[in-house]
Design a protein around this motif. Structure first.
Motif, PDB file in Angstrom:
ATOM      1  N   VAL A 106      -0.627 -11.786  14.273  1.00 51.28           N
ATOM      2  CA  VAL A 106      -0.049 -10.592  13.664  1.00 51.28           C
ATOM      3  C   VAL A 106       1.149 -10.151  14.493  1.00 51.28           C
ATOM      4  O   VAL A 106       1.121 -10.207  15.729  1.00 51.28           O
ATOM      5  N   THR A 107       2.208  -9.706  13.810  1.00 49.07           N
ATOM      6  CA  THR A 107       3.434  -9.237  14.454  1.00 49.07           C
ATOM      7  C   THR A 107       3.842  -7.909  13.836  1.00 49.07           C
ATOM      8  O   THR A 107       3.894  -7.782  12.607  1.00 49.07           O
ATOM      9  N   ASP A 108       4.108  -6.923  14.668  1.00 52.94           N
ATOM     10  CA  ASP A 108       4.619  -5.643  14.173  1.00 52.94           C
ATOM     11  C   ASP A 108       6.091  -5.805  13.821  1.00 52.94           C
ATOM     12  O   ASP A 108       6.874  -6.351  14.607  1.00 52.94           O
ATOM     13  N   LEU A 109       6.501  -5.358  12.648  1.00 48.57           N
ATOM     14  CA  LEU A 109       7.875  -5.524  12.167  1.00 48.57           C
ATOM     15  C   LEU A 109       8.698  -4.273  12.449  1.00 48.57           C
ATOM     16  O   LEU A 109       9.317  -3.691  11.567  1.00 48.57           O
ATOM     17  N   ALA A 110       8.708  -3.870  13.713  1.00 47.85           N
ATOM     18  CA  ALA A 110       9.469  -2.698  14.147  1.00 47.85           C
ATOM     19  C   ALA A 110       9.088  -1.464  13.348  1.00 47.85           C
ATOM     20  O   ALA A 110       9.934  -0.668  12.954  1.00 47.85           O
ATOM     21  N   SER A 111       7.795  -1.295  13.084  1.00 45.77           N
ATOM     22  CA  SER A 111       7.336  -0.158  12.294  1.00 45.77           C
ATOM     23  C   SER A 111       7.495   1.139  13.070  1.00 45.77           C
ATOM     24  O   SER A 111       7.510   1.152  14.305  1.00 45.77           O
ATOM     25  N   THR A 157      12.584  -2.081  20.617  1.00 45.62           N
ATOM     26  CA  THR A 157      11.613  -2.663  19.710  1.00 45.62           C
ATOM     27  C   THR A 157      12.315  -3.645  18.786  1.00 45.62           C
ATOM     28  O   THR A 157      13.546  -3.703  18.741  1.00 45.62           O
ATOM     29  N   GLN A 158      11.529  -4.414  18.056  1.00 43.02           N
ATOM     30  CA  GLN A 158      12.075  -5.440  17.175  1.00 43.02           C
ATOM     31  C   GLN A 158      12.840  -4.816  16.020  1.00 43.02           C
ATOM     32  O   GLN A 158      12.425  -3.801  15.454  1.00 43.02           O
ATOM     33  N   GLU A 159      13.969  -5.432  15.663  1.00 37.63           N
ATOM     34  CA  GLU A 159      14.778  -4.920  14.553  1.00 37.63           C
ATOM     35  C   GLU A 159      14.125  -5.250  13.211  1.00 37.63           C
ATOM     36  O   GLU A 159      13.604  -6.353  13.035  1.00 37.63           O
ATOM     37  N   PRO A 160      14.152  -4.330  12.266  1.00 35.40           N
ATOM     38  CA  PRO A 160      13.749  -4.681  10.897  1.00 35.40           C
ATOM     39  C   PRO A 160      14.640  -5.805  10.378  1.00 35.40           C
ATOM     40  O   PRO A 160      15.824  -5.886  10.720  1.00 35.40           O
ATOM     41  N   ALA A 161      14.089  -6.659   9.540  1.00 33.77           N
ATOM     42  CA  ALA A 161      14.813  -7.857   9.084  1.00 33.77           C
ATOM     43  C   ALA A 161      16.128  -7.518   8.406  1.00 33.77           C
ATOM     44  O   ALA A 161      17.156  -8.151   8.678  1.00 33.77           O
ATOM     45  N   VAL A 162      16.139  -6.509   7.520  1.00 31.72           N
ATOM     46  CA  VAL A 162      17.361  -6.183   6.797  1.00 31.72           C
ATOM     47  C   VAL A 162      18.419  -5.633   7.750  1.00 31.72           C
ATOM     48  O   VAL A 162      19.612  -5.913   7.596  1.00 31.72           O
ATOM     49  N   ILE A 200       0.848  -1.192   0.000  1.00 31.91           N
ATOM     50  CA  ILE A 200       0.000   0.000   0.000  1.00 31.91           C
ATOM     51  C   ILE A 200       0.883   1.242   0.000  1.00 31.91           C
ATOM     52  O   ILE A 200       1.773   1.373   0.853  1.00 31.91           O
ATOM     53  N   ALA A 201       0.669   2.149  -0.934  1.00 31.18           N
ATOM     54  CA  ALA A 201       1.438   3.388  -1.013  1.00 31.18           C
ATOM     55  C   ALA A 201       0.910   4.377   0.015  1.00 31.18           C
ATOM     56  O   ALA A 201       0.204   5.327  -0.300  1.00 31.18           O
ATOM     57  N   ASP A 202       1.243   4.128   1.265  1.00 27.81           N
ATOM     58  CA  ASP A 202       0.772   4.961   2.377  1.00 27.81           C
ATOM     59  C   ASP A 202       1.993   5.461   3.140  1.00 27.81           C
ATOM     60  O   ASP A 202       2.738   4.663   3.726  1.00 27.81           O
ATOM     61  N   PRO A 203       2.254   6.777   3.164  1.00 28.53           N
ATOM     62  CA  PRO A 203       3.448   7.298   3.849  1.00 28.53           C
ATOM     63  C   PRO A 203       3.447   7.010   5.342  1.00 28.53           C
ATOM     64  O   PRO A 203       4.502   7.090   5.982  1.00 28.53           O
ATOM     65  N   ALA A 204       2.289   6.691   5.916  1.00 27.77           N
ATOM     66  CA  ALA A 204       2.237   6.377   7.342  1.00 27.77           C
ATOM     67  C   ALA A 204       2.695   4.954   7.630  1.00 27.77           C
ATOM     68  O   ALA A 204       2.876   4.574   8.789  1.00 27.77           O
ATOM     69  N   LEU A 205       2.879   4.149   6.582  1.00 28.04           N
ATOM     70  CA  LEU A 205       3.356   2.774   6.743  1.00 28.04           C
ATOM     71  C   LEU A 205       4.868   2.710   6.623  1.00 28.04           C
ATOM     72  O   LEU A 205       5.477   3.478   5.877  1.00 28.04           O
ATOM     73  N   SER A 206       5.469   1.761   7.323  1.00 24.46           N
ATOM     74  CA  SER A 206       6.874   1.441   7.098  1.00 24.46           C
ATOM     75  C   SER A 206       6.961   0.517   5.891  1.00 24.46           C
ATOM     76  O   SER A 206       5.959  -0.051   5.453  1.00 24.46           O
ATOM     77  N   ARG A 207       8.159   0.364   5.352  1.00 24.12           N
ATOM     78  CA  ARG A 207       8.315  -0.489   4.174  1.00 24.12           C
ATOM     79  C   ARG A 207       7.837  -1.910   4.476  1.00 24.12           C
ATOM     80  O   ARG A 207       7.160  -2.522   3.661  1.00 24.12           O
ATOM     81  N   ASN A 208       8.213  -2.442   5.599  1.00 26.02           N
ATOM     82  CA  ASN A 208       7.690  -3.725   6.078  1.00 26.02           C
ATOM     83  C   ASN A 208       7.046  -3.439   7.426  1.00 26.02           C
ATOM     84  O   ASN A 208       7.745  -3.322   8.437  1.00 26.02           O
ATOM     85  N   LEU A 216      18.556  -1.497   2.822  1.00 26.86           N
ATOM     86  CA  LEU A 216      18.997  -0.993   4.118  1.00 26.86           C
ATOM     87  C   LEU A 216      18.780   0.511   4.215  1.00 26.86           C
ATOM     88  O   LEU A 216      18.351   1.031   5.251  1.00 26.86           O
ATOM     89  N   TYR A 217      19.036   1.221   3.121  1.00 28.09           N
ATOM     90  CA  TYR A 217      18.989   2.686   3.142  1.00 28.09           C
ATOM     91  C   TYR A 217      17.563   3.231   3.003  1.00 28.09           C
ATOM     92  O   TYR A 217      17.366   4.447   2.972  1.00 28.09           O
ATOM     93  N   GLN A 218      16.588   2.332   2.919  1.00 26.33           N
ATOM     94  CA  GLN A 218      15.203   2.746   2.893  1.00 26.33           C
ATOM     95  C   GLN A 218      14.551   2.625   4.274  1.00 26.33           C
ATOM     96  O   GLN A 218      13.364   2.918   4.431  1.00 26.33           O
ATOM     97  N   LEU A 219      15.327   2.219   5.274  1.00 31.32           N
ATOM     98  CA  LEU A 219      14.791   2.125   6.624  1.00 31.32           C
ATOM     99  C   LEU A 219      14.461   3.511   7.165  1.00 31.32           C
ATOM    100  O   LEU A 219      15.052   4.509   6.763  1.00 31.32           O
ATOM    101  N   ASP A 220      13.523   3.558   8.097  1.00 29.36           N
ATOM    102  CA  ASP A 220      13.186   4.812   8.755  1.00 29.36           C
ATOM    103  C   ASP A 220      14.343   5.265   9.644  1.00 29.36           C
ATOM    104  O   ASP A 220      15.204   4.469  10.030  1.00 29.36           O
TER     105      ASP A 220
END
Length: 434
Positions: A60-65, A280-285, A39-47, A242-246
């Motif tokens: 459901v699991t939050d992916l460190a959003s 919080t949980q680390e993003p996978a990458v 979903i192209a939603d700026p309020a969402l994280s990539r994952n 990696l460089y697309q992380l928040d």
């Protein structure tokens, strides 16, 4: 996939009306095109979050959003949650309803409250406006660089942000890794563990490890990496994902007065990338890069023993000491035993490098290592004299025998003395074939 697993239907957002059955492999929701629910939603994280089937139930699991995931009216945090028909999941501006397999669109529901992961207000109210106990303890137990690093990270634990590293568009051409800094801090009321790495364009990597007051360790090491090692390191940071992380990922600690944080800054080409992950949980990458980086540094800097407790390292040192003593007692039985004793004494000392205070036998270990080194050098010189005399007399059979003994005395192929003896042996064997 079980037929009884609930389905997901989007009730609000760009994909309203879309229905999803969750396969055994799971479904990721996020703004990345690689997500199954993209979903192209700026309020969402990539994952942003993950829906998966476990033991016949939907979870459901939050992916460190950055902005969190809400189940019904509760923020999900770092733990997974089982979902049932009638539950509602909010991620960014998207709302998803959990329905029976083949069920209908549920009636419109009111918006879920915005998630607040802030810690500052909670800490202030719980402590009457005073600093949390963790901060006071960190100030008491941390020293020198530990205090500086931990204080910076703990200075504003209450802020929750969704700031991103935008824009993070990297050129398609390969970018040179110019340097990076990485820091991991784990702290509680008993102490603090800090692991910091840095790398510069001149090929030097440095590590600082502090574990106080638990193991009372302070490790400082610097090494210049080989060209191959530098290439391997650069490949770890080559993925554009990696460089697309928040810029920040902030959550609520699982236990009161605890901290677990990671910070990474990378200079790649003309771009600087920063990200911080706290409680919080680390993003996978990120997790993949971090684990590879820690393993790489332990191997290149020779600090892998830090993963063991001081008690375990003392035990391993004692085992090596016993092996060394046995070889030393039999140094006249086999030519290579003196070198083997020396290697085991050096290993026993290596295990104690990060142990403080040193055990009572540490000084004796150093004496035995020096004694074995001196004995090996003496035997090498005596044997080399015999080999060189045979070569001068062109007694090739004797020279061959003496040189072989010389190689056995110093079996380490990286030792220049072994290389010299091996080269002479090859020359002598070549002469004998003429």
């Amino acid at each position: 996939m079980s037929e009884n697993i609930p389905e997901i239907i989007v009730t609000k957002g760009p994909l309203r009306g879309s229905r999803f059955a969750v396969p055994d492999a799971g479904l990721r929701l996020g703004r990345s095109s690689t997500c199954e629910i993209s979903i192209a939603d700026p309020a969402l994280s990539r994952n942003h979050c993950l829906f998966e089937v476990r033991d016949g139930m939907l979870w459901v699991t939050d992916l460190a959003s950055a902005n969190g995931t809400i189940v019904n009216d509760d923020s999900l945090g770092a733990e997974s949650k089982a979902l049932h028909p009638g539950d509602r999941v909010t991620a960014g501006d998207t709302v998803l309803a959990i329905i029976e397999p083949g069920g209908d669109m549920p009636p419109e529901l009111p918006d879920a409250p915005k998630i607040d992961l802030g810690l500052g207000k909670q800490d202030d109210e719980a402590n009457g406006g005073k600093k949390a106990p963790l901060r006071l303890i960190l100030w008491a137990v941390a020293a020198l660089a530990v205090v500086a690093a931990a204080a910076i990270i703990l200075a504003n634990p209450g802020e929750t942000t969704g700031t991103t590293n935008a824009p993070k568009e990297l050129p398609e051409a390969p970018q040179t890794l110019l340097g990076f800094t990485f820091e991991k801090v784990e702290a509680d009321t008993d102490g603090i563990y800090r692991y910091a790495l840095s790398y510069s364009q001149d090929g030097k990597m440095s590590v600082e490890i502090d574990d106080v007051p638990k193991e009372n360790r302070h490790v400082r090491k610097t090494a210049t990496l080989s060209a191959d090692a530098q290439d391997q390191l650069a490949k770890m940071f080559a993925s554009d994902e990696l460089y697309q992380l928040d810029r920040e990922y902030t959550g609520v600690p699982l236990k009161p007065n605890t901290l677990k944080s990671f910070s990474l800054r990378v200079l790649r080409g003309s771009r600087v990338f920063d990200t911080t992950i706290e409680n919080t949980q680390e993003p996978a990458v990120f997790k993949e890069v971090r684990e590879r980086l820690e393993t790489f540094s332990k191997n290149e800097l020779g600090i892998w023993a830090i993963q063991f407790s001081a008690e375990k390292l003392v035990e391993m040192s004692e085992e090596s000491r016993r092996a060394a003593d046995a070889k030393w007692e039999e140094r006249d039985v086999k030519h290579g035993n003196t070198a083997a004793a020396l290697a085991s004494y050096e290993e026993a000392i290596f295990y104690l490098e990060t142990v403080n205070p040193k055990p009572a036998n540490y000084g004796k270990l150093c004496e035995r290592r020096d004694q074995a080194a001196a004995e090996l050098d003496r035997r090498y010189k005596d044997q080399r004299f015999l080999a060189d005399r045979a070569i001068k007399l062109q007694d090739w059979e004797t020279a061959k025998r003496e040189l072989r003994i010389l190689c056995e005395l110093v079996p380490d192929t990286k030792d220049p003395r072994h290389s010299e003896a091996s080269a002479k042996l090859m020359d002598v064997e070549a002469r004998m074939k003429r």
